[in-house]
Scaffold this active site. Sequence first.
Site, PDB file in Angstrom:
ATOM      1  N   ASN A 219       6.147   1.530  -8.195  1.00 45.00           N
ATOM      2  CA  ASN A 219       4.489   1.796  -8.402  1.00 45.00           C
ATOM      3  C   ASN A 219       4.129   3.334  -8.519  1.00 45.00           C
ATOM      4  O   ASN A 219       3.200   3.909  -8.552  1.00 45.00           O
ATOM      5  CB  ASN A 219       4.796   0.963  -6.670  1.00 45.00           C
ATOM      6  CG  ASN A 219       4.163   0.216  -5.927  1.00 45.00           C
ATOM      7  OD1 ASN A 219       4.423  -0.895  -7.689  1.00 45.00           O
ATOM      8  ND2 ASN A 219       3.925  -0.856  -5.417  1.00 45.00           N
ATOM      9  N   ALA A 263      -8.774   3.959 -17.782  1.00 47.69           N
ATOM     10  CA  ALA A 263      -9.388   5.048 -16.997  1.00 47.69           C
ATOM     11  C   ALA A 263     -10.412   4.737 -16.061  1.00 47.69           C
ATOM     12  O   ALA A 263     -11.257   4.203 -16.976  1.00 47.69           O
ATOM     13  CB  ALA A 263      -9.774   6.402 -18.526  1.00 47.69           C
ATOM     14  N   GLY A 264     -11.391   5.639 -15.662  1.00 47.82           N
ATOM     15  CA  GLY A 264     -11.928   5.243 -14.173  1.00 47.82           C
ATOM     16  C   GLY A 264     -11.922   5.615 -12.810  1.00 47.82           C
ATOM     17  O   GLY A 264     -11.660   7.138 -12.107  1.00 47.82           O
ATOM     18  N   CYS A 271      -1.088  -0.801  -1.762  1.00 49.68           N
ATOM     19  CA  CYS A 271       0.708  -0.377  -2.071  1.00 49.68           C
ATOM     20  C   CYS A 271       0.018   1.560  -2.995  1.00 49.68           C
ATOM     21  O   CYS A 271       0.612   1.906  -1.866  1.00 49.68           O
ATOM     22  CB  CYS A 271       0.498  -1.231  -2.823  1.00 49.68           C
ATOM     23  SG  CYS A 271       0.311  -2.994  -2.092  1.00 49.68           S
ATOM     24  N   ARG A 341      -9.234  -1.898   1.319  1.00 50.07           N
ATOM     25  CA  ARG A 341      -8.236  -0.876   2.006  1.00 50.07           C
ATOM     26  C   ARG A 341      -7.758  -0.202   1.095  1.00 50.07           C
ATOM     27  O   ARG A 341      -7.869  -0.297   0.161  1.00 50.07           O
ATOM     28  CB  ARG A 341      -6.245  -1.205   2.134  1.00 50.07           C
ATOM     29  CG  ARG A 341      -5.809  -2.368   3.741  1.00 50.07           C
ATOM     30  CD  ARG A 341      -4.952  -2.394   3.535  1.00 50.07           C
ATOM     31  NE  ARG A 341      -4.549  -3.947   2.683  1.00 50.07           N
ATOM     32  CZ  ARG A 341      -3.340  -4.459   2.430  1.00 50.07           C
ATOM     33  NH1 ARG A 341      -1.961  -3.392   3.160  1.00 50.07           N
ATOM     34  NH2 ARG A 341      -2.947  -5.387   1.242  1.00 50.07           N
TER      35      ARG A 341
END
Length: 446
Positions: A219, A263-264, A271, A341
């Site tokens: 992650n 990209a953004g 998570c 979230r």
Amino acid sequence: MSESERPLKISVIGCGYLGAVHAASMAELGHEVVGVENDVAKAEGLAQGRVPFFEPGFEELLRRSLASGRLSFTSDIKDAEGAAVHFLCVGTPQRRGEYAADLTYVEMATASLLDVLGPGELVVGKSTVPVGTAARLAELVAERVPDAVLAWNPEFLREGFAVQDTLHPDRLVYGIPDGPDGARAEQVLDTVYARIVADETPKVVTDYATAEMVKTAANSFLATKISFINAMAELCEATGADVKQLADAIGHDDRIGRKFLNAGLGFGGGCLPKDIRAFMARAGELGADQALTFLREVDNINMRRRIRMVELARQVCDGSLLGKRIAVLGAAFKPESDDIRDSPALNVAAQLQLQGATVLVTDPQAGENVRRHWAQLDCVDTPEEAARNADAVLLLTEWRQYKELDPAAFGKVVKTRRVLDGRNALDREAWEAAGWTYRALGRRNL
Ligand code: UGA
């Protein structure tokens, strides 16, 4: 049926996102599964085939598994008694006011499981935990039930693809102890995942610490990749270069790859943000904080994109947001999910509103969650309602429905044809051809 395809009795403790999908998937693989969920209403709903979140394909899987008679749900841990394998699937949210993970649910679930755990049974952790947790839990298991074994088996499912990722994962990771206990744990896990193993899914058998770290390292890498391209977007904005073309060009290099270089507005959800923070906190506890200081920058770059988006909205609205009507398309942290979230979209929407704009949010699936948890934001059902008389339209979650909007027809609804593409997802030429002023993060203004 070979020995390795033998159906097992399995319990899944914690039936949130991960646990509910895991339980139904294990039943789909032929096992007899009981899902244990403290929240009585949630357990009853699942038992009746009601899914408490939006996940493509999951409701069908749940109903099929229930109808097979191999899947049941309960709120009583005693119903887990006698299962050969017990999966721990509870959440590990970020602790309030800290970076570290909150292990309360893992500890509570383990404590209640120990009351019913029998000799020879296997406990399998799937929750994302700070490295070192499995070794500690293994000691607790060994003290109480000497013949039971603990394994750590992280999951890598993505929201929106949870069923596919659980039934056809790209790898299996087993963290097990050395010696005969470990060999037995590996054999039982191979039986649980017999069909997946038969698909020649790559398998990594390792120690607890490595298995725990595989998850947080993966992650962290994904978050780093996103923040890398967003840092390039910042530079593109400063130089007049175009981040989308840049990503396409560097992505052709196999060693880099084009995936996760969009990209953004950056990453959100339940998570990546909390996992990189918990990883930093754990590194600090281990005296290795320097190794992960770069993740602080990854987090900072990510949060800066949200501020920049608000800035861009102000710029296109002639320098002031006060009294402007803004349509926000998308509220979920990503498409094909109703999860809000740490959603970048809602964060931007709330900031725009605080700065005096009238904001109307819409989302194909997350509307109910927005109304429940962000009552201060106005939420409507369709993009047309959101955009009526708008001074600017912001695309903040790249749902297919929004990418497929007809810019000419949609342009008739708004007051001024200005669109800000927060996900670099729209067909820029088509929108410009329909008379829209198009702006996006990291893109050249034409
Ligand atoms: C993530 C990982 O991708 C899974 O492998 C992992 O199992 C899961 O976390 C977990 O820990 O349980 P998920 O949170 O469902 O999965 O979402 P991602 O698809 O990773 O997207 C995360 C965020 O990054 C989204 O807000 C998305 O919009 C953003 N993103 C993704 C970008 O901004 N750019 C990209 O190029 C890709």
